[in-house]
Design a protein around this motif. Sequence first.
Motif: not given
Lengths: 234, 287
Positions: B15-33
């Motif tokens: 359950x916590x993992x899915x929350x971490x994943x979404x926070x990380x996705x935001x970070x990753x999107x900005x970095x990747x872009x």
Amino acid sequence: MLLQVNNIDVAYDEFQVIWNVSISIDQGEMVALLGPNGSGKSTILNSISNLIQPTNGEVLFDNKKIHLLPTYMRTKLGISHVLERRRVFPFLTVKQNLLLGAWNGEAKIQKEKTLDEVYIMFPILSDRSNQLAHTMSGGEQQMLAIARGLMGIPKLLMVDEPFLGLSPKMIEKIKEIFNDIVNKGIAILFVEQNVKLALKMADRGYVLESGHLVIEGKSDYLLNSEKLKKVFLG
Amino acid sequence: MTIEIIIQAIISGLLMGFIYALIAAGLSLIFGLMGIVNFAHGEHLMLSMFSSFWLWTLLGLDPIISIPITMLILAISGILTHYLLIRYILKAKMIVQICATFGLSVFLRSLAQFLWTPDFRNVGNPLLEGRLEIAGIFIGQPQFYASLVCLLSFLLLYLFVNKSETGLALQATAQDRKAAETLGINSNKMFALGWALGLSCVSIAGTMMSNFFFIFPDVGVHFALFAFVAVALGGFGSIIGCLIAGIIIGLVESLGGLLIDPSYKLLYVFLIYLIVVIYRPQGLFGR
């Protein structure tokens, strides 16, 4: 005139690389931009696209000044620029790459139709439409880059070093494709180092040497010119 | 130790993992872009939690209802961040870029302390309360729904980036900005969109967490740290990598805490991280 570049100077920071160069292209013409390595050929294409802004002079397209417009506004006007070393999007599929070529205005509305036309012109891209672009050979990537440029329905297609690193067979193929494109009324401005190859295809040529335009004219005239030999043989 | 307790820990970890994943996705999107690491990511999470808190306190809006509003607030602050700050440092040296977003993080945290004091706050009487019981396993309702909403948002983000026209243009800009520009894609607009999307992800996670987490100016630090680990572990710029890495972090944290010692939770997470980057420096799904 479709494109007119009038007396441009270009500098990277303090370092000037282009001095007072003027070129022009008419509708449906094939024009080669020639010169030895580092003579500023790509820089001229890049300044037409405003990837680098000229410090002096002006660029007109369809008699409208465009040199102050940002790069991304040019496809709308009808200019497609195929960058040096193809620059396909490596981790997108062939089809995704192509559709991104039709991002603006009229091209976006027509994209399905243009895609069909492009597939007829480049059957190999149709076969590989779901393959990731980076898994294709250099020649196939070059075809993809040109096809992607055509997806924007340009009036002028600029291609930077279309033959770089290609096999003789692939060079023949690209030559045929260039002829097809010009026959459709699209003008081509391309950069090339191989003078003989380029001038056998093009209607006219411009020759650059260290940022200065040294000679220009019809291909036949240039092929027999002493000055041209001097530029390339020193 | 019974099997139930272990299953319980696995589920809490997921359950916590899915929350971490979404926070990380935001970070990753900005970095990747655009190749910029948002060191203020945790502070953006904090801002979304405070937004949710104030919407509840002042207007009586429950977090689950205020999600669209906090999303909008964070998306707008993302766009402003791009146009007022990031735009000017895109071509700057890496150290300048680090200082800029790190400076933003210090600024936002201090601003929150100045405006709202360092007090711990919480949303009282939220709609989601209590716990579910399934076959002897207890799951907190707020945690369960937070996790569900985050997972769904993650899937939507994934579909948007990979299937929509705009998503493909985002990827094109990430892979070759100059080439994208020559095709008519306005990269500056794409970057602003990236910030809006990235911070929207954070806002969803933050809003849902405000149901069961204390809200204070430093709350984002811990989550941002995990988000950095998730992005590096999953592979820079890979969205799917974030999901897997988020799950790994959630599980390691929860199981490590149960089986060894809860006071060393962070240690296990970073140990796993170190092992992965030693053997696969590009991360699990990096290319």
